[in-house]
Structures are given as structure tokens and as C-alpha cells.
Design an enzyme around this catalytic site. Structure first.
Site, PDB file in Angstrom:
ATOM      1  N   SER A  93      24.559 -15.997 -32.591  1.00  0.00           N
ATOM      2  CA  SER A  93      22.876 -16.665 -32.191  1.00  0.00           C
ATOM      3  C   SER A  93      23.634 -15.308 -30.651  1.00  0.00           C
ATOM      4  CB  SER A  93      23.570 -17.879 -31.592  1.00  0.00           C
ATOM      5  OG  SER A  93      22.032 -18.275 -30.462  1.00  0.00           O
TER       6      SER A  93
ATOM      7  N   ASP B 235      16.119 -16.674 -30.954  1.00  0.00           N
ATOM      8  CA  ASP B 235      15.822 -18.894 -30.190  1.00  0.00           C
ATOM      9  C   ASP B 235      15.506 -18.910 -29.257  1.00  0.00           C
ATOM     10  OD1 ASP B 235      18.543 -19.087 -30.745  1.00  0.00           O
ATOM     11  OD2 ASP B 235      18.658 -20.197 -31.878  1.00  0.00           O
TER      12      ASP B 235
END
Length: 571
Positions: A144, A313
């Protein structure tokens, strides 16, 4: 280093000498401290799956720990009722493609069908792939927004939801019986020849088309007619800048924005780069990542700036004003999106907003003012996705989900936070209010005047030492003192303990049950606001979520300062 870890290090040395000279050199170059950190434990599934620093050893991300995790997952897959098939995606980090192929080989060696993405793609697209193709499982290799030295491994079930704790526990249990050096190593060519290995042909196109169709109003991708043309012309009049932060959002986000008519689009930091252009942490929550995008926005006269993290995301938003760009925090973006969706797609009875216990209050107030039910879950979008999937059998509908950490979702394309979707929504939202002579900051001020002022500050404290877990556990235990009645001079009104599943009111002494899974999280309630405390699920950090309210912005800011001072006494 204890004898046990020395023995394990020597075993790795012997195994790598026989099979992997490059990895052996990396192992033998470790300092004593690095050896201790790499061999003093093993990775476990946390808030965001497996995650660690790249390197050799059981507690590091390497092909051997990835293969071990994949073998454990394979045993769970073979023993489950779900289809024996898995999609694999990966981001632009160092070795992400290598780890994805290593995982594919292990699945293939177990006779499990694999759909392997041939290039880096956003995490939400992995969730969509699982749902679209009717697969049993999904894996995405990503860390991430973490610094470049990290990588990770997330697992999804047949619903496209990241595995919840019960599922993760089963995978971990199976992993414990797997040796790091005993996994199959089949060539991918053999998997293709056997029909077990394919690519998700056409899935990106299907996702973008479906996303365009689900967006509010008539100017979605592929819209035709006068209404669509007028909207597209208006969109062209809104100059904006998008930064991919060297990650997977570059292609799909720019594709969607242009399809929606935002032709006056400037893009920066779009090329895949495992060093992230020298950024310390490619996180849109960090103001430092916007420097290049802000310069481009000034040159282009852009009014809106968007940035997504490497696995796309999360999205950060900044709005142009005369004196510079003003960032919106995750809670503000969430409140604005809820407000916008309610304006252009009015909610219906049974609609539900799902957010976390550490997210801000403003978005929840907006939702309730429109008759939308609010459900709170633990930190981690997997819990939001799980609730979203369980709503239809109850006669309810998932309206929107968000986390304060810049993650948003609506609709049913994916079941993880989706920054391709969020970027499209934010751009359309900005256009919607522009048509009424406002920017996003103007509309936010209106919402705050209507709902009350809510301000937040998230603080992450690093805990030093190999024994960081023990230190954090001791701190959390001290905070569970039943006689604790004040923090930093603020009277504690109530405490919610998500480990015991109880809310305790200090004035009355009453205790109520909390309807959430168990987790090591505490939330303190004061007259001025709240303070939530939780250990990070993947890093040696403890996080504090300070939130305050007030009738005016000044009141809310003063109350937030008091809560932050209380927080500073805790470490």
C-alpha cells in the site's frame, strides 16, 4: 541473538547456499541487529494482511515467506467449498512481480487454477476480478502506502472481501505446518500448457465500463446525446491535476477522468517506480508527496488536485485557493462524498453507511440527516466489505463506506476501498458544485454550519526495539485500568473496549455490549470529543485518533488541542 535464532539463521544459510546464491549474499551481509529482527519471529496476518521489510528471514518479505504463505493458503483453498481458483495482482513495488509469480507457482503446484494479471493494477481491481470471474480467492502483492523497503501479501475470499480474522486465523494455522523451503517450483509455462494459468483478458475494460455506468448523472463513460455532451463540455472547463505517485492508478484513473470529459487533465508521477521518485512514503495523507503535483497545478491553473497511493485504494484531495492549495482530510472527503451522493442519488429506506470506530463524526451526521442508517466496524476495510456483503439478505442496501485514512467505496463492483472510483466521484462532485458557483471548501463550510464542526487529528507513534509488541501491549493494558477517570486533565465520561466488547459509562457504572468483533482498540469519550487508541496491525506503531466537536470552528479546534494534549501523556 539466542541459540534458537542462530540455528534458524544457519539453516537458512545452508538452504540458500544450495539454491539461491544471490539471496545467500544478502543473508550473509546482515548485521547482528538485522539478523535478530529477521529471525526473532514470523510474519502474521494483521490489519492489511502480511507486511514487512524486504529481506531474508522468516520475518521478512522474500520469495520463501511468500511461498510459505501461499502453501498455507493453498491448503485452506483445497479444504474449502469455494472454487479452487485464485486471481493474483501486484503493485509497482520492488519484487512485487517476482512474489506474484512465486505465489502462482505454488498454487499451480497444488492444482489450483490461477488468473495472473500481467502488469501492475490497483488493489480494488483484484477484488473486482474475483467477483467478475466467479473465482474462489484473490491475492494482491502490495504494501500500500508504506515506504519503499516494504512489501506485503493480501488475501481475498470469493466475495472479493479481504479475509476477516477468522479466515486469516485458518490460513495462519496452515502456514505453521509449512517449511520455508519445501514448496513446489513449477515453471509458469507448464501451468499455461495445462490450462491452469491464464490472464484476465478484458477485465480492465469491463471494470472501466461498469464504473462509468454506475456513476451518478448522465455523463458517465460512453454517455451519448445532448446531456452527455453538455456535461463533457463542462468537465473540460475544470482543470485538474492527478498524481499517480508512481503506482498502479496511473492508467485506470487517467483513463476514467478523460472518459468522463475531464480533458483539461495534467498528470504527474505516473511512471512505475519502485523507489517512488525518492519519496519517503508514497502516502496521500503525507503533505510532502504533493510538491510536484502542486507545482504542476500552479502552471496549469488547476483548481483540483488528486493523488492516489501505489496500490490505488486511497485518494488525497487538495483544492486551489488564492493563497495556495488546501488539503482535505479523509473524514472531510468522506463527508463531502456522502453529501454529494445524497444530492444526486437520493437515498432510499434501508440504505446503510458503513464506517469505522475511528472515523470522524461529520460524515455520520450527514448520513443520519438523510435517514441513512450508520453502522460502525473495526479498522480495516475488510470489515466494511464484509458488512456490505451481508446487508442484502437483511433487506438493506450498501450506500457508502469510508475510512478516515482516505478510503472510499460505493456500489458493488469491488469490496475494497477503490481510489479509481473515488477519483471519478471527487472530480464529478467538484464539477457539480462548480456549476453552483462553489468549490469543495465552500460546500464543506456549508455542511459544517448545518451539522456542527468536527475536527480530527491522527497521530502515529513509532515504538522502538525488537520487543515493540510487548511495549505496546503493556501500554494498552495500563490504559485498561478500571480506575482511570481522567487523561491529561480531561474527565473520561465513557470507555469502549473492543477487546472485551464492552462500553462502560463512568458516571453510572453501567456496562453495555458492543456488537463488533474483538480487537485491541480503546476509545475514550470526553465532553470535548473522543480519543481512540489502537496498535498498528502491520507496523511497530501505536495510533491515536483524536476527534473533537464544537459549535464553531474555533471551539472545535480548542477542544481538539485539549484532546491532543491528553494523547501526548500516553506515550
Amino acid at each position: 541473538m539466542s541459540s534458537m535464532w542462530q540455528d534458524e539463521w544457519k539453516r537458512w544459510q545452508k538452504e540458500l547456499a544450495a539454491r539461491d546464491p544471490e539471496a545467500l549474499r544478502e543473508l550473509e551481509a546482515q548485521s547482528d541487529e538485522e539478523k535478530l529482527e529477521a529471525f526473532a519471529g514470523k510474519m502474521a496476518f494483521g490489519t492489511g494482511g502480511l507486511r514487512s521489510i524486504l529481506g531474508m528471514g522468516p520475518a521478512r518479505m522474500n520469495v520463501y515467506t511468500v511461498a510459505r504463505a501461499t502453501e498455507g493458503l493453498s491448503r485452506v483453498i483445497l479444504g474449502s467449498d469455494a472454487p479452487k481458483s485464485v486471481a493474483i495482482a501486484y503493485d509497482t513495488r520492488k519484487n512485487s512481480d517476482v512474489f506474484a509469480r512465486a505465489a502462482a507457482r505454488v498454487f499451480l503446484g497444488n492444482g489450483i487454477r490461477v488468473v495472473l494479471w500481467p502488469e501492475p493494477v490497483p488493489t480494488p481491481l483484484l477484488s473486482y476480478t474475483v467477483r467478475k470471474l466467479g473465482l474462489g480467492w484473490g491475492v494482491v502483492v502490495t504494501a500500500s502506502h508504506n515506504p519503499k523497503q516494504y512489501n506485503g501479501y493480501k488475501v481475498y475470499d470469493c466475495r472479493g472481501v479481504q479475509v476477516i480474522p477468522e479466515q486469516a486465523a485458518r490460513i495462519t494455522e496452515q502456514m505453521e505446518g509449512v517449511d520455508f523451503f519445501g514448496n513446489p517450483d513449477l515453471p509458469l509455462k507448464a501451468g499455461r500448457e495445462a490450462g491452469l494459468l491464464t490472464e484476465p483478458t478484458g477485465v480492465m475494460d469491463a471494470y472501466c465500463e461498469a464504473l462509468g455506468q454506475m456513476l451518478p448523472e448522465a455523463d458517465a463513460a460512453g454517455a451519448a446525446g445532448a446531456a452527455g455532451a453538455a456535461s463533457a463540455a463542462s468537465a473540460a472547463d475544470l482543470p485538474l491535476v492527478y498524481s499517480g505517485l508512481y503506482g498502479t492508478g496511473a492508467k485506470p484513473v487517467s483513463r476514467m477522468l478523460r472518459a468522463l470529459g475531464f480533458s483539461n487533465l495534467t498528470t504527474v508521477q505516473m511512471e512505475p517506480d519502485s523507489d517512488f521518485g525518492g519519496l519517503y512514503m508514497p502516502n496521500p495523507e503525507d503533505a510532502r508527496v504533493y510538491a510536484q503535483a502542486i507545482e504542476a497545478a500552479k502552471s496549469a491553473g488547476a483548481k483540483l488536485l488528486l493523488a492516489t497511493d501505489p496500490d490505488c485504494d486511497r485518494v488525497g484531495v487538495q483544492v486551489a485557493r488564492a493563497d495556495g492549495f488546501v488539503p482535505l482530510n479523509g473524514n472531510e472527503i468522506g463527508a463531502l462524498l456522502i453529501d454529494y451522493l445524497c444530492a444526486v442519488r437520493p437515498p432510499v429506506p434501508g440504505d446503510v453507511l458503513v464506517t469505522t470506530v475511528v472515523s470522524g463524526e461529520l460524515g455520520q451526521r450527514v448520513a443520519r440527516s438523510h435517514g441513512i442508517e450508520v453502522q460502525q466496524v473495526l479498522t480495516g476495510f475488510k470489515f466494511i466489505g464484509d458488512v456490505a456483503e451481508n446487508l442484502p439478505p437483511k433487506g438493506k442496501r450498501f450506500f457508502f463506506g469510508y475510512e478516515e485514512s482516505y478510503g472510499y467505496l460505493t456500489g458493488d463492483l469491488a469490496r475494497d476501498k477503490d481510489a479509481v472510483l473515488a477519483c471519478s466521484l471527487v472530480a464529478k462532485m467538484a464539477l457539480h458544485w462548480k456549476a453552483q458557483g462553489k468549490d469543495l471548501l465552500d460546500r464543506l463550510e456549508e455542511i459544517e454550519r448545518e451539522q456542527g464542526y468536527c475536527v480530527e487529528k491522527t497521530v502515529s507513534r513509532h515504538v522502538e526495539g525488537i520487543d515493540f509488541a510487548e511495549k505496546i501491549a503493556a501500554r494498552m493494558e495500563a490504559l485498561r485500568d478500571p480506575n482511570l477517570a481522567e487523561l491529561g486533565g480531561l474527565a473520561v465520561l465513557a470507555v469502549e473496549d473492543y477487546l472485551t466488547g464492552q462500553r462502560r459509562d463512568l458516571a453510572s457504572g453501567s456496562v453495555q455490549a458492543l456488537d463488533v468483533p474483538r480487537a485491541d482498540v480503546l476509545k475514550f469519550f470526553f465532553a470535548q470529543g473522543t480519543l481512540a487508541v489502537r496498535p498498528s496491525g502491520t507496523e511497530p506503531n501505536i495510533k491515536f485518533y483524536c476527534a473533537a466537536n464544537g459549535k464553531t470552528r474555533a471551539d472545535a479546534g480548542e477542544n481538539l488541542g485539549a484532546i491532543q494534549r491528553a494523547q501526548e501523556t500516553l506515550l
